[in-house]
Design a protein around this motif. Structure first.
Motif, PDB file in Angstrom:
ATOM      1  N   GLY A  40       2.708  -0.593  -1.995  1.00  0.00           N
ATOM      2  CA  GLY A  40       2.952  -1.063  -0.457  1.00  0.00           C
ATOM      3  C   GLY A  40       1.179  -1.115  -0.222  1.00  0.00           C
ATOM      4  N   LEU A  41       1.009  -0.003  -0.142  1.00  0.00           N
ATOM      5  CA  LEU A  41      -0.756  -0.355   0.593  1.00  0.00           C
ATOM      6  C   LEU A  41      -1.184  -0.656  -0.486  1.00  0.00           C
ATOM      7  CD1 LEU A  41      -2.690   0.575   2.384  1.00  0.00           C
ATOM      8  CD2 LEU A  41      -2.909   2.871   1.176  1.00  0.00           C
ATOM      9  N   TYR A  42      -1.260  -0.648  -1.940  1.00  0.00           N
ATOM     10  CA  TYR A  42      -2.480  -1.759  -2.245  1.00  0.00           C
ATOM     11  C   TYR A  42      -2.137  -3.429  -2.057  1.00  0.00           C
ATOM     12  CZ  TYR A  42      -4.666  -4.136  -5.895  1.00  0.00           C
ATOM     13  OH  TYR A  42      -5.574  -4.829  -6.979  1.00  0.00           O
ATOM     14  N   GLU A  43      -0.770  -3.994  -1.651  1.00  0.00           N
ATOM     15  CA  GLU A  43      -0.465  -4.616  -1.409  1.00  0.00           C
ATOM     16  C   GLU A  43      -0.845  -4.960   0.324  1.00  0.00           C
ATOM     17  OE1 GLU A  43       4.523  -4.734  -1.943  1.00  0.00           O
ATOM     18  OE2 GLU A  43       3.919  -4.167  -3.798  1.00  0.00           O
ATOM     19  N   ALA A  44      -0.526  -4.363   0.911  1.00  0.00           N
ATOM     20  CA  ALA A  44      -1.008  -5.046   2.621  1.00  0.00           C
ATOM     21  C   ALA A  44      -3.386  -4.750   1.982  1.00  0.00           C
ATOM     22  CB  ALA A  44      -0.567  -3.393   3.366  1.00  0.00           C
ATOM     23  N   CYS A  45      -3.105  -4.637   1.205  1.00  0.00           N
ATOM     24  CA  CYS A  45      -5.041  -4.451   1.234  1.00  0.00           C
ATOM     25  C   CYS A  45      -5.430  -6.218   0.900  1.00  0.00           C
ATOM     26  CB  CYS A  45      -5.554  -3.329   0.205  1.00  0.00           C
ATOM     27  SG  CYS A  45      -5.164  -1.727   0.795  1.00  0.00           S
ATOM     28  N   GLU A  46      -3.962  -6.344  -0.098  1.00  0.00           N
ATOM     29  CA  GLU A  46      -4.232  -7.519  -0.741  1.00  0.00           C
ATOM     30  C   GLU A  46      -4.022  -9.145   0.936  1.00  0.00           C
ATOM     31  OE1 GLU A  46      -4.930  -8.918  -4.399  1.00  0.00           O
ATOM     32  OE2 GLU A  46      -5.360  -7.214  -4.289  1.00  0.00           O
ATOM     33  N   LEU A  99      -8.290  -0.088  -1.560  1.00  0.00           N
ATOM     34  CA  LEU A  99      -8.213   0.226   0.096  1.00  0.00           C
ATOM     35  C   LEU A  99     -10.379  -0.053   0.531  1.00  0.00           C
ATOM     36  CD1 LEU A  99      -7.284   1.186   2.897  1.00  0.00           C
ATOM     37  CD2 LEU A  99      -6.943   3.367   2.067  1.00  0.00           C
ATOM     38  N   GLU A 100     -10.750   0.690  -0.170  1.00  0.00           N
ATOM     39  CA  GLU A 100     -12.059   0.184  -0.222  1.00  0.00           C
ATOM     40  C   GLU A 100     -12.891  -0.536   0.006  1.00  0.00           C
ATOM     41  OE1 GLU A 100     -16.053   3.629  -0.833  1.00  0.00           O
ATOM     42  OE2 GLU A 100     -14.807   3.631  -2.409  1.00  0.00           O
ATOM     43  N   ASP A 101     -12.418  -1.238  -0.283  1.00  0.00           N
ATOM     44  CA  ASP A 101     -12.506  -2.556  -1.402  1.00  0.00           C
ATOM     45  C   ASP A 101     -12.627  -4.182  -0.134  1.00  0.00           C
ATOM     46  OD1 ASP A 101     -14.142  -1.476  -3.431  1.00  0.00           O
ATOM     47  OD2 ASP A 101     -12.943  -1.982  -4.621  1.00  0.00           O
ATOM     48  N   VAL A 102     -11.737  -3.058   0.448  1.00  0.00           N
ATOM     49  CA  VAL A 102     -10.776  -4.036   1.949  1.00  0.00           C
ATOM     50  C   VAL A 102     -12.091  -5.099   2.401  1.00  0.00           C
ATOM     51  CG1 VAL A 102      -9.888  -4.560   4.050  1.00  0.00           C
ATOM     52  CG2 VAL A 102      -8.706  -3.640   1.735  1.00  0.00           C
ATOM     53  N   ASN A 103     -12.490  -6.130   2.717  1.00  0.00           N
ATOM     54  CA  ASN A 103     -13.467  -7.069   3.739  1.00  0.00           C
ATOM     55  C   ASN A 103     -13.464  -6.659   4.899  1.00  0.00           C
ATOM     56  OD1 ASN A 103     -14.834  -8.397   1.223  1.00  0.00           O
ATOM     57  ND2 ASN A 103     -12.857  -9.877   1.158  1.00  0.00           N
ATOM     58  N   VAL A 104     -12.509  -6.363   5.717  1.00  0.00           N
ATOM     59  CA  VAL A 104     -12.991  -5.914   7.091  1.00  0.00           C
ATOM     60  C   VAL A 104     -12.048  -4.367   7.646  1.00  0.00           C
ATOM     61  CG1 VAL A 104     -10.899  -7.891   7.761  1.00  0.00           C
ATOM     62  CG2 VAL A 104     -10.003  -6.039   7.315  1.00  0.00           C
TER      63      VAL A 104
END
Length: 260
Positions: A40-46, A99-104
């Motif tokens: 679920g965390l991975y999907e939220a990052c996507e 999560l570290e790679d999220v753009n915002v």
């Protein structure tokens, strides 16, 4: 993350305007992570990266007892060999890297226990806000007797330095939110966590998105041993936001950030 009828979603993902909030939602288990929660965390990052209108990602735990108290120990019951441990750590690293790679910008709002994988999740966020009595640690030397992956060790050394990392892990101790703030790991230690989060959200939403992206991306690359960055500079200096901001500054007009 959706849940079957009659069940309780273990990860809640809520969007309010440009802010996407992820809440780890197992308060009775101190928000210990299941495989579904990691997914679920991975999907939220996507989702955060797929929507240009999302400008900020906030992570928090349900209830007052924990942010995340680690991986639910029942997930380890099926392990039969060292290969299972390798596969598990790789799975965790995949989520942490995403999560570290999220753009915002990503903000972790921490009260109570931030332990094990919870500490790693908080560590890959850009900013950490915590109550003074929050508890940070990975006490596996006196609990499960397992270890971390090399990327997670590197993450802790990056934030805390070798001496504090060894102190935290070998002594299996907890740092309070106040101590974590003194160590530089927590950006703000406050008794009014919700107000501090809101002030941080308001502040970040007023800043240039591409400048914040460039800062995040540069720090991420340096942590992973990468030094090339001309593409970062080119993207920011070549942006509409930069040109418009220069014009607005020289003409004393109000500028509006677009992220382009």
């Amino acid at each position: 993350m959706s849940a079957p009828p009659g069940s309780r979603a273990e990860v809640l993902v809520d969007r309010q305007g440009p802010v996407l909030t992820v809440t780890f939602n197992r308060p009775a288990q101190r928000n210990a992570m299941t495989w579904a929660m990691y997914d679920g965390l991975y999907e939220a990052c996507e989702r955060a990266d797929a929507d240009d209108d999302i400008r900020l990602l906030v992570l928090r735990g349900a209830g007052d007892d924990a942010f995340v108290s680690g991986t639910d120990i029942r997930q380890f019951a099926e392990f039969t060999s060292g290969d299972d441990g390798v596969a598990y750590e790789r799975r965790i690293t995949r989520v942490l890297d995403r999560l570290e790679d999220v753009n915002v910008p990503t903000v972790a709002a921490i009260r109570g226990y931030c332990v094990g994988a919870g500490l790693a999740i908080a560590a890959v966020c850009d900013l950490r806000l915590a109550t003074p009595d929050a508890k940070f640690g990975i006490p596996v030397a006196r609990t499960l007797g397992n270890c971390l992956s090399m990327p997670t060790y590197a993450l802790l050394v990056h934030h805390l330095g070798p001496a504090r990392t060894l102190d935290l892990l070998l002594n299996a101790k907890f740092y309070s939110g106040q101590e974590a703030h003194a160590a530089g790991f927590v950006a703000e230690s406050t008794t009014d966590l919700d107000e501090a989060v809101q002030q941080t959200v308001d502040r970040l939403l007023g800043h240039a998105p591409l400048t914040m992206w460039a800062t995040k991306e540069a720090v991420r690359r340096l942590r992973r041993g990468e030094v090339a960055g001309d593409d970062i500079v080119s993207r920011v200096y070549g942006s509409h936001d930069f040109r418009a901001a220069v014009q607005a500054f020289t003409s004393k007009q109000t500028r509006t950030w677009t992220g382009r």
